[in-house]
Design an enzyme around this catalytic site. Structure first.
Site, PDB file in Angstrom:
ATOM      1  N   PRO A 108       0.887  -1.169   0.175  1.00  0.00           N
ATOM      2  CA  PRO A 108      -0.001  -0.054   0.124  1.00  0.00           C
ATOM      3  C   PRO A 108       0.981   1.372  -0.033  1.00  0.00           C
ATOM      4  O   PRO A 108       0.137   2.256  -0.096  1.00  0.00           O
ATOM      5  CB  PRO A 108      -0.892  -0.229   1.318  1.00  0.00           C
ATOM      6  CG  PRO A 108      -0.174  -1.229   2.226  1.00  0.00           C
ATOM      7  CD  PRO A 108       0.604  -2.259   1.257  1.00  0.00           C
TER       8      PRO A 108
ATOM      9  N   THR B  20      -6.337   7.842   1.247  1.00  0.00           N
ATOM     10  CA  THR B  20      -5.321   7.181   0.368  1.00  0.00           C
ATOM     11  C   THR B  20      -4.543   6.158   0.904  1.00  0.00           C
ATOM     12  O   THR B  20      -4.143   6.097   2.215  1.00  0.00           O
ATOM     13  CB  THR B  20      -4.636   8.161  -0.367  1.00  0.00           C
ATOM     14  OG1 THR B  20      -3.789   9.026   0.581  1.00  0.00           O
ATOM     15  CG2 THR B  20      -5.437   8.912  -1.440  1.00  0.00           C
ATOM     16  N   CYS B  21      -3.804   5.425   0.245  1.00  0.00           N
ATOM     17  CA  CYS B  21      -2.887   4.190   0.632  1.00  0.00           C
ATOM     18  C   CYS B  21      -1.880   4.901   1.646  1.00  0.00           C
ATOM     19  O   CYS B  21      -1.351   6.133   1.326  1.00  0.00           O
ATOM     20  CB  CYS B  21      -2.168   3.646  -0.489  1.00  0.00           C
ATOM     21  SG  CYS B  21      -3.183   2.839  -1.431  1.00  0.00           S
ATOM     22  N   PRO B  22      -1.300   4.126   2.660  1.00  0.00           N
ATOM     23  CA  PRO B  22      -1.753   2.979   2.893  1.00  0.00           C
ATOM     24  C   PRO B  22      -3.005   3.004   4.087  1.00  0.00           C
ATOM     25  O   PRO B  22      -3.201   1.655   4.528  1.00  0.00           O
ATOM     26  CB  PRO B  22      -0.937   2.454   3.934  1.00  0.00           C
ATOM     27  CG  PRO B  22      -0.046   3.513   4.322  1.00  0.00           C
ATOM     28  CD  PRO B  22      -0.340   4.843   3.516  1.00  0.00           C
ATOM     29  N   ASN B  47     -10.619   5.377  -2.622  1.00  0.00           N
ATOM     30  CA  ASN B  47      -9.328   5.345  -3.430  1.00  0.00           C
ATOM     31  C   ASN B  47      -9.032   4.107  -4.354  1.00  0.00           C
ATOM     32  O   ASN B  47      -9.022   2.922  -4.024  1.00  0.00           O
ATOM     33  CB  ASN B  47      -8.195   5.080  -2.178  1.00  0.00           C
ATOM     34  CG  ASN B  47      -6.627   5.416  -2.888  1.00  0.00           C
ATOM     35  OD1 ASN B  47      -6.612   5.813  -4.156  1.00  0.00           O
ATOM     36  ND2 ASN B  47      -5.878   4.674  -2.048  1.00  0.00           N
TER      37      ASN B  47
END
Lengths: 423, 82
Positions: A108, B20-22, B47
């Site tokens: 991620p 958003t990531c993570p 996302n």
């Protein structure tokens, strides 16, 4: 051995560049890379978590590249990286990583874990902690020119049979042609029909091509073991031969890591751009198809599926071309559940197939591919990597599946469906 | 499977829109860790880069994807903790 270890440790430290540092510092310990890794999912052993395979390098980064780590080391709070660590991690770094890149796809924070494994192998290899089979293959590649010991004499002997079968000479050392073809040793020894297929297709499509007697081997053991000098030497041989012949393109064959080595890593290894372009054989064949030069006839109604070689598809981006081509010659092509850039590795990439010690683990993790095939109930699997093909054949034989599944090369299959040229 | 596993009503719902990531993955894993066996978690994300990661998460041992819905710019997952 002490000296080797010290050198290896310094080489490993030298691999920690800004990119590696940023990856380590941004890891959020989510553990998702484990779920993406064939070796973790098929064994359930947390030691196979991809980021954990990097622990010696991570610790070195922490101790030498971060203030907190430097302090922790001085206070004795962070354990030094030792020879025993290298010995303990050798299996994780080589046997249980095919560098398939699935972990990198799901991270991620966007860490390219494979890039780091590749870097870590440089330190391990320098320290002497690498599988014997891979060391021997690298030695043969450098001294004989092929990891399997294939010489020009061997190739010429194979070409005699190819020429007899296709009824015309196979071009060698022709200057000024468009394409120079490379082969993997496995193709020359185990699947010489690939050379025959190439010859038939190129003749029908009017492609001007040649083989170089000075550099016909596509594989690069240096990339796999983690030996930058060896990798650069092997790439350099191909580059020199291609530039000497003045070809416009070099064709990477049905081999996964060869494509990664010559297409993506090569220019960085030799420190300059090539005087030619590199294409994968299926990129070229799909170009020939779309431009009408490759004409195919009839479709097989055999139910079949496609195994995506990781380095060609996920890491290489050649995703649509094999599908475009396969759909031209097969009416019952079905995709596996996880396919394309999220395919599951055959288990033998990244040098694992050259590592005898890894065989029991490789066969264990093959169960993933076995399940994928069983879910579809097909009796033919097509692929475009000779190494994948051998690993898949071995796995299928080992598990004695109820339905016999035949392996086929996509290029061979296209040659079987070739419409003869009018001339 | 216990009684809770039969329920189709989520025990918890987390709206991770805009993250958003993570963060979507981390917050989902943290939420799953708090749930009891058989309980259902509803997650909303916006996302697109997280969709692939959720695909892997939902296929991992210990969880089961009960439903997945794509509604315009958001993705809704119902994940059961096994």
């Amino acid at each position: 051995m002490n000296e080797d270890f010290d050198q290896g440790l310094e080489v490993l430290n030298g691999q920690i560049d800004a990119r590696v540092s940023s990856y380590f510092s941004s890891c959020v310990h989510c553990g998702l890379c484990a779920e993406a890794c064939l070796f973790y999912t098929e064994t359930g052993d947390p030691k196979y978590t991809p980021i954990y395979k990097l622990e010696p390098m991570r610790r070195l980064w922490f101790q030498r590249h971060t203030l907190r780590g430097k302090v922790a080391k001085r206070l004795g709070l962070s354990k030094e990286v030792t020879r025993q660590d290298f010995a303990d991690w050798e299996e994780l770094v080589y046997d249980s990583c095919t560098m398939c890149g699935r972990c990198s796809m799901v991270c991620p924070v966007g860490n390219d874990i494979v890039y780091m494994i590749r870097r870590e192998r440089e330190g391990f290899s320098k320290a002497g902690y690498a599988p014997e089979g891979m060391k021997a293959a690298t030695h043969r590649a450098l001294t004989i020119g092929s990891p399997m010991g294939v010489t020009l004499k061997t190739l010429r002997a194979v070409l005699v049979h190819v020429e007899k079968s296709v009824g015309r000479p196979v071009p060698i050392d022709l200057k000024g042609v468009d394409y120079m073809a490379l082969f993997s040793s496995m193709e020359i020894v185990n699947f010489p029909e690939y050379i025959e297929s190439l010859s038939r297709i190129f003749d029908a499509a009017g492609v001007s091509w040649t083989i170089s007697s000075e550099a016909f081997e596509a594989t690069n053991s240096g990339i796999q073991i983690g030996n930058r000098e060896a990798a650069a030497e092997l790439v350099g041989r191909v580059v020199n031969a291609a530039e000497k012949l003045g070809v416009k393109y070099v064709i990477s064959p049905e081999c996964g890591h060869a494509y990664m080595a010559i297409r993506w890593e090569g220019p960085n290894l030799i420190g300059r751009q090539y005087g030619f372009e590199v294409v994968h054989i299926l990129e070229l064949l799909d170009q020939l198809r779309s431009s009408g030069r490759l004409k195919l006839k009839d479709k097989t109604d055999t139910p079949l599926t496609l195994h995506d070689p990781c380095q060609i598809v996920r890491r290489g981006g050649v995703i649509d071309q094999p599908r475009n081509l396969l759909n031209e010659v097969a009416s019952r092509f079905v995709e596996m559940k996880d396919h394309g850039d999220m395919n599951w590795c055959c288990g033998g990439g990244g040098g694992v197939s050259a590592n005898d010690r890894a065989e029991p683990l490789r066969l264990k993790v093959f169960q993933r591919k076995k399940r994928q095939i069983e879910e579809l109930g097909v009796d033919t699997m097509v692929t475009m990597c000779a190494n994948c093909r051998i690993i898949l054949e071995e796995g299928l034989e080992h598990y004695e599946m109820d339905t016999e599944v035949k392996m086929k090369s996509l290029t061979d299959m296209l040659a079987e469906h070739l419409e003869p040229s009018p001339g | 499977m216990n009684q809770a596993a039969e329920t189709t009503k989520p025990s918890q719902e987390i709206d991770l829109s805009g993250l958003t990531c993570p963060l979507p993955i981390l917050k989902t894993k943290a939420a799953l860790a708090r749930l009891g066996s058989g309980e259902l978690l509803k997650v909303i994300i916006t996302n697109p880069d997280s969709v692939r990661e959720f695909g892997v998460l939902c296929n991992s041992p210990g969880v089961k994807l009960e439903s997945f819905q794509e509604t315009g710019a958001s993705w809704i997952y119902q994940i059961r903790k096994l």
